[in-house]
Design a protein around this motif. Sequence first.
Motif, short mmCIF file in Angstrom:
data_model
loop_
_atom_site.label_atom_id
_atom_site.label_comp_id
_atom_site.label_asym_id
_atom_site.label_seq_id
_atom_site.Cartn_x
_atom_site.Cartn_y
_atom_site.Cartn_z
N ALA A 42 0.84 -1.21 0.00
CA ALA A 42 0.00 0.00 0.00
C ALA A 42 0.87 1.25 0.00
O ALA A 42 0.59 2.22 -0.73
CB ALA A 42 -0.94 0.00 1.21
N HIS A 92 -4.94 6.37 5.71
CA HIS A 92 -5.08 5.00 5.23
C HIS A 92 -6.51 4.74 4.73
O HIS A 92 -6.71 4.10 3.70
CB HIS A 92 -4.72 4.00 6.33
CG HIS A 92 -3.25 3.95 6.62
ND1 HIS A 92 -2.37 3.22 5.86
CD2 HIS A 92 -2.52 4.54 7.59
CE1 HIS A 92 -1.15 3.35 6.35
NE2 HIS A 92 -1.22 4.15 7.40
N ASN A 102 -5.40 -1.04 0.66
CA ASN A 102 -4.77 -0.61 1.90
C ASN A 102 -5.37 -1.42 3.06
O ASN A 102 -6.53 -1.22 3.42
CB ASN A 102 -5.01 0.89 2.12
CG ASN A 102 -4.19 1.43 3.25
OD1 ASN A 102 -4.23 0.90 4.36
ND2 ASN A 102 -3.46 2.49 3.00
#
Length: 107
Positions: A42, A92, A102
């Motif tokens: 990610a 995030h 993610n």
Amino acid sequence: LFTARGDTRRASALEHEGRVQQWQREVAAEPQGEFAAALAAAHHEYGAARWALLSDADREYCLGQPWAVEALRDAGVGGLRYTSQVKCLHAHLAHALAGGANPVGER
């Protein structure tokens, strides 16, 4: 969309509950595990996407400025330098909502 759905409030509550530290410990306990690998991916994806948004001229300029390459291409979610780090859940979550893979944002 992010604020209308109440996501910022939920992310703040999770941070308050200590989830950042919990997930950071999870990565530290299993640095070769699935969660750690997905987190690293990610961070790499985030930096690559940010770099791709720059114009050719901007990328060329940045290549002459080591700090700019580090900040725009090499840093991950929330500007983190290390792919094993969890920081701001809001960043995030926003990455996940924008279509990024993610694992923190998806939790």
